[in-house]
Scaffold this motif. Structure first.
Motif, short mmCIF file in Angstrom:
data_model
loop_
_atom_site.label_atom_id
_atom_site.label_comp_id
_atom_site.label_asym_id
_atom_site.label_seq_id
_atom_site.Cartn_x
_atom_site.Cartn_y
_atom_site.Cartn_z
N GLY A 7 0.82 -1.21 0.00
CA GLY A 7 0.00 0.00 0.00
C GLY A 7 0.85 1.25 0.00
N GLY A 8 1.95 1.24 0.77
CA GLY A 8 2.85 2.38 0.78
C GLY A 8 3.51 2.61 -0.57
N GLY A 9 3.90 1.53 -1.23
CA GLY A 9 4.49 1.64 -2.57
C GLY A 9 3.51 2.22 -3.57
N VAL A 10 2.26 1.78 -3.51
CA VAL A 10 1.23 2.30 -4.42
C VAL A 10 0.96 3.77 -4.12
CG1 VAL A 10 -1.22 2.11 -5.04
CG2 VAL A 10 0.19 0.04 -4.83
N ALA A 11 0.88 4.12 -2.82
CA ALA A 11 0.64 5.51 -2.44
C ALA A 11 1.78 6.41 -2.88
CB ALA A 11 0.44 5.61 -0.93
N ILE A 12 3.02 5.94 -2.74
CA ILE A 12 4.18 6.72 -3.18
C ILE A 12 4.11 6.95 -4.68
CG2 ILE A 12 6.68 6.59 -3.52
CD1 ILE A 12 6.85 5.34 -0.72
N TYR A 13 3.70 5.93 -5.43
CA TYR A 13 3.61 6.08 -6.88
C TYR A 13 2.57 7.13 -7.26
CZ TYR A 13 2.79 5.13 -11.77
OH TYR A 13 2.62 5.26 -13.13
N PHE A 14 1.38 7.08 -6.65
CA PHE A 14 0.30 7.99 -7.03
C PHE A 14 0.49 9.40 -6.48
CE2 PHE A 14 -2.07 4.00 -7.83
CZ PHE A 14 -2.41 4.26 -9.14
N TYR A 15 1.17 9.56 -5.35
CA TYR A 15 1.37 10.87 -4.73
C TYR A 15 2.84 11.32 -4.82
CZ TYR A 15 -3.27 10.17 -2.81
OH TYR A 15 -4.61 9.95 -2.66
N ARG A 16 3.54 10.88 -5.85
CA ARG A 16 4.99 11.16 -5.94
C ARG A 16 5.29 12.65 -6.07
NH1 ARG A 16 3.51 8.31 -10.49
NH2 ARG A 16 3.67 9.42 -12.47
N ASN A 17 4.46 13.43 -6.76
CA ASN A 17 4.73 14.87 -6.90
C ASN A 17 4.58 15.60 -5.58
OD1 ASN A 17 5.22 14.62 -9.64
ND2 ASN A 17 3.07 14.91 -10.18
N GLN A 18 3.52 15.25 -4.81
CA GLN A 18 3.34 15.88 -3.51
C GLN A 18 4.45 15.45 -2.54
OE1 GLN A 18 1.00 14.33 -5.29
NE2 GLN A 18 -0.99 15.31 -5.09
N ILE A 19 4.86 14.20 -2.63
CA ILE A 19 5.93 13.70 -1.76
C ILE A 19 7.25 14.39 -2.12
CG2 ILE A 19 7.32 11.66 -1.19
CD1 ILE A 19 4.71 10.03 -1.49
N GLU A 20 7.51 14.56 -3.41
CA GLU A 20 8.74 15.25 -3.83
C GLU A 20 8.78 16.68 -3.31
OE1 GLU A 20 10.88 16.83 -7.90
OE2 GLU A 20 9.43 15.19 -8.06
N THR A 21 7.65 17.40 -3.40
CA THR A 21 7.58 18.77 -2.90
C THR A 21 7.82 18.80 -1.40
OG1 THR A 21 6.01 19.32 -4.64
CG2 THR A 21 6.13 20.82 -2.76
N PHE A 22 7.16 17.90 -0.67
CA PHE A 22 7.31 17.83 0.79
C PHE A 22 8.75 17.53 1.19
CE2 PHE A 22 7.32 15.29 4.70
CZ PHE A 22 6.73 16.18 5.57
N VAL A 23 9.36 16.54 0.53
CA VAL A 23 10.74 16.15 0.85
C VAL A 23 11.70 17.29 0.53
CG1 VAL A 23 12.61 14.58 0.17
CG2 VAL A 23 10.35 13.67 0.68
N THR A 24 11.51 17.95 -0.59
CA THR A 24 12.37 19.06 -0.98
C THR A 24 12.33 20.17 0.07
OG1 THR A 24 12.05 18.57 -3.31
CG2 THR A 24 12.83 20.77 -2.78
N GLU A 25 11.12 20.53 0.51
CA GLU A 25 10.98 21.58 1.52
C GLU A 25 11.63 21.17 2.84
OE1 GLU A 25 6.79 22.24 1.76
OE2 GLU A 25 6.71 23.28 -0.17
#
Length: 177
Positions: A7-25
């Motif tokens: 489930g985490g892998g699927v969520a990371i795939y679908f929300y990768r842009n939001q995760i990238e923004t969050f991690v960058t900040e």
């Protein structure tokens, strides 16, 4: 755990842009700003920058967020690191055959008079884009590694279930006797 990982892998795939923004900040706020505060954390950042051949989160100018590398703030009377980057951002000198690290190679490389030769001295690419490029070129290796871990977990689950079944069967035999 297996379902959570999938489930985490699927969520990371679908929300990768939001995760990238969050991690960058967060990396900007934590890693760059607090670079000198924790030696272990500093070693991790240096390892990433050396391994991925990158500098900063989005680029080498991210180091302006750090008080020691900032071009306008001077820590103490004289700060040789001002307008610089950590040594892990430096492009290694091909003529240098020793294993000695030049920890001063990033000093003053971002100053206005040094800007035109910055690409010869340090990596210009940010670590987020370098990581994305590494993942895209090594996607097969990452997928095979994840699949192998998944198989080990599935086999572990099957063996544990089989062992539990055998134990219960043996216990029922003991109760009959």
């Amino acid at each position: 755990m297996l379902l959570l990982e999938i489930g985490g892998g699927v969520a990371i795939y679908f929300y990768r842009n939001q995760i990238e923004t969050f991690v960058t900040e967060k990396i900007d706020d934590v890693a760059i700003v607090n670079y000198r505060d924790n030696p272990d954390f500093q070693d991790i950042i240096d390892g990433f920058q050396k391994g991925l051949k990158c500098c900063g989160v989005n680029g080498f100018d991210d180091w302006d967020l750090n008080i020691y590398f900032n071009c306008t703030t001077v820590v103490g009377r004289y700060n040789p690191e001002a307008c610089g980057v950590p040594f892990s951002c430096c492009v290694p000198d091909p003529a240098d055959t020793t294993d000695v690290v030049n920890t001063q190679c990033g000093y003053n490389v971002r100053s206005p008079d040094q800007r035109n030769s910055v690409s010869e001295k340090i990596y210009e690419q940010g670590c987020i884009s370098a990581l994305k490029a590494w993942l895209s070129t090594n996607l097969v290796v990452v997928a095979v590694g994840a699949g192998a871990i998944l198989l080990v977990q599935i086999f572990g689950f099957c063996f544990a279930t089989s062992l539990t079944s055998d134990i219960r069967r043996q216990m029922s035999r003991w109760r009959r006797h």
